[in-house]
Scaffold this active site. Sequence first.
Site, PDB file in Angstrom:
ATOM      1  CB  THR A 124      45.109  -3.956  21.327  1.00 38.29           C
ATOM      2  OG1 THR A 124      44.672  -5.122  20.633  1.00 38.29           O
ATOM      3  CG2 THR A 124      46.077  -4.360  22.436  1.00 38.29           C
ATOM      4  CE  LYS A 131      46.133  -8.133  21.449  1.00 36.22           C
ATOM      5  NZ  LYS A 131      46.052  -8.782  20.190  1.00 36.22           N
ATOM      6  CE  LYS A 181      47.825  -0.509  20.522  1.00 36.30           C
ATOM      7  NZ  LYS A 181      46.610  -0.550  19.732  1.00 36.30           N
TER       8      LYS A 181
HETATM    9  P1  NAD Z   1      44.074   0.667  11.596  1.00 37.43           P
HETATM   10  O1  NAD Z   1      44.934   1.857  11.874  1.00 37.43           O
HETATM   11  O2  NAD Z   1      44.152   0.004  10.267  1.00 37.43           O
HETATM   12  O3  NAD Z   1      42.526   1.044  11.856  1.00 37.43           O
HETATM   13  C1  NAD Z   1      42.084   1.945  12.836  1.00 37.43           C
HETATM   14  C2  NAD Z   1      41.035   2.823  12.190  1.00 37.43           C
HETATM   15  O4  NAD Z   1      40.449   3.694  13.160  1.00 37.43           O
HETATM   16  C3  NAD Z   1      41.612   3.737  11.089  1.00 37.43           C
HETATM   17  O5  NAD Z   1      40.963   3.432   9.859  1.00 37.43           O
HETATM   18  C4  NAD Z   1      41.290   5.142  11.572  1.00 37.43           C
HETATM   19  O6  NAD Z   1      40.964   6.047  10.545  1.00 37.43           O
HETATM   20  C5  NAD Z   1      40.108   4.886  12.484  1.00 37.43           C
HETATM   21  N1  NAD Z   1      39.855   5.963  13.448  1.00 37.43           N
HETATM   22  C6  NAD Z   1      40.724   6.567  14.283  1.00 37.43           C
HETATM   23  N2  NAD Z   1      40.088   7.507  15.023  1.00 37.43           N
HETATM   24  C7  NAD Z   1      38.782   7.483  14.647  1.00 37.43           C
HETATM   25  C8  NAD Z   1      37.631   8.213  15.031  1.00 37.43           C
HETATM   26  N3  NAD Z   1      37.688   9.183  15.939  1.00 37.43           N
HETATM   27  N4  NAD Z   1      36.456   7.935  14.421  1.00 37.43           N
HETATM   28  C9  NAD Z   1      36.390   6.967  13.469  1.00 37.43           C
HETATM   29  N5  NAD Z   1      37.454   6.236  13.062  1.00 37.43           N
HETATM   30  C10 NAD Z   1      38.634   6.491  13.634  1.00 37.43           C
HETATM   31  O7  NAD Z   1      44.406  -0.379  12.777  1.00 37.43           O
HETATM   32  P2  NAD Z   1      44.034  -1.940  12.815  1.00 37.43           P
HETATM   33  O8  NAD Z   1      45.197  -2.748  12.349  1.00 37.43           O
HETATM   34  O9  NAD Z   1      42.695  -2.143  12.211  1.00 37.43           O
HETATM   35  O10 NAD Z   1      43.955  -2.153  14.396  1.00 37.43           O
HETATM   36  C11 NAD Z   1      42.851  -1.701  15.157  1.00 37.43           C
HETATM   37  C12 NAD Z   1      43.040  -2.172  16.594  1.00 37.43           C
HETATM   38  O11 NAD Z   1      43.141  -3.601  16.619  1.00 37.43           O
HETATM   39  C13 NAD Z   1      44.331  -1.642  17.252  1.00 37.43           C
HETATM   40  O12 NAD Z   1      44.048  -1.349  18.592  1.00 37.43           O
HETATM   41  C14 NAD Z   1      45.302  -2.806  17.093  1.00 37.43           C
HETATM   42  O13 NAD Z   1      46.298  -2.814  18.111  1.00 37.43           O
HETATM   43  C15 NAD Z   1      44.349  -3.988  17.251  1.00 37.43           C
HETATM   44  N6  NAD Z   1      44.826  -5.235  16.621  1.00 37.43           N
HETATM   45  C16 NAD Z   1      45.368  -5.235  15.383  1.00 37.43           C
HETATM   46  C17 NAD Z   1      45.795  -6.428  14.814  1.00 37.43           C
HETATM   47  C18 NAD Z   1      46.397  -6.454  13.428  1.00 37.43           C
HETATM   48  O14 NAD Z   1      46.976  -7.499  13.070  1.00 37.43           O
HETATM   49  N7  NAD Z   1      46.272  -5.399  12.630  1.00 37.43           N
HETATM   50  C19 NAD Z   1      45.661  -7.625  15.533  1.00 37.43           C
HETATM   51  C20 NAD Z   1      45.059  -7.615  16.798  1.00 37.43           C
HETATM   52  C21 NAD Z   1      44.643  -6.396  17.327  1.00 37.43           C
END
Ligand code: NAD
Length: 293
Positions: free
Chosen positions: A93, A168, A243
Amino acid sequence: MTTIAFIGLGNMGNPMAANLVKAGHTVLGFDLVPENLEIARANGVTIAADSGAAVKDAEVIVTMLPAGKHVISVYEEIAPKAAKGALFIDSSTIDVESARKAHAIAASHNLLSVDAPVSGGTGGAAAGTLTFMAGGSKEAFTKAEPILQPMAGRIVHCGDAGAGQAAKICNNMILGISMIGVGEAFVLAEKLGLSHQALYDVASTSSGQCWSLTTYCPVPGPVPASPANRDYKPGFAAALMLKDLKLSQEAAQAAGAATPLGAEATQLYALFNAAGHGGTDFSGIIRFLRGEQ
Ligand code: NAD
């Protein structure tokens, strides 16, 4: 079956990648956090040494990263290394402007791309029932759809580059505003001596009906599955709601749209987060509206 690179194996990315493995695809994964790589390995993902190694032979590259700056930096790193004809799918997102920039980076290397953010949270990611909101050309979407299928309950092509992110943040702005509206109504009902159940029974079948009331009711009782029944354990954390609301306000400002209730909801969730409730489910804002700390 397809060779897929999956970059960003966090709370969402790991269960999504696991569903791609279950569907029979070869998944090459990379994340910066070693513990996340271990979870991925246990799910059948082949771990790559870095993002470049993950994408080298991939036909499709999925990213699931925290914010726009991460997506842009990863795209700049991997686009020159991606195989000819590879398809980029970003499910993070992020802000609409960064999403369009990511599409432009892919296009500058003659690669197709789709922005495909999701709703449904970690539960939907694990169950393979996420809603994908996709933006990109018809050709890119047609290629992306069967890849998204094992992770999806529903897939909607919303329009051109950035349209998925636009859908979204518009949806989540409605959600943030409506949750505050439902919360306020319950708080007023409490002051007026009206029971939660009575308000629910009337509003759920009247013009006040909405998802925040009937699926995600912010008081315990009327909807047993809602987070209010488990002390507001997320669910969808207030930090993530903030966010998305901030992204909606950035987009509104850039596009010149008046969103006064979106702005107010952003302020209220910012105060709720600042009071230390970022890890609480976003429906817990009702406690804040009651004046509880
Ligand atoms: P998270 O922080 O658990 O996962 C993100 C991952 O990206 C981390 O493990 C981090 O180490 C990795 N990362 C960051 N920079 C990197 C790079 N350069 N190379 C490789 N890996 C890298 O977050 P999440 O909860 O999995 O959310 C991910 C996305 O999905 C976000 O944009 C969030 O807004 C969206 N989202 C989350 C949810 C939810 O309920 N958690 C729901 C809908 C959307």
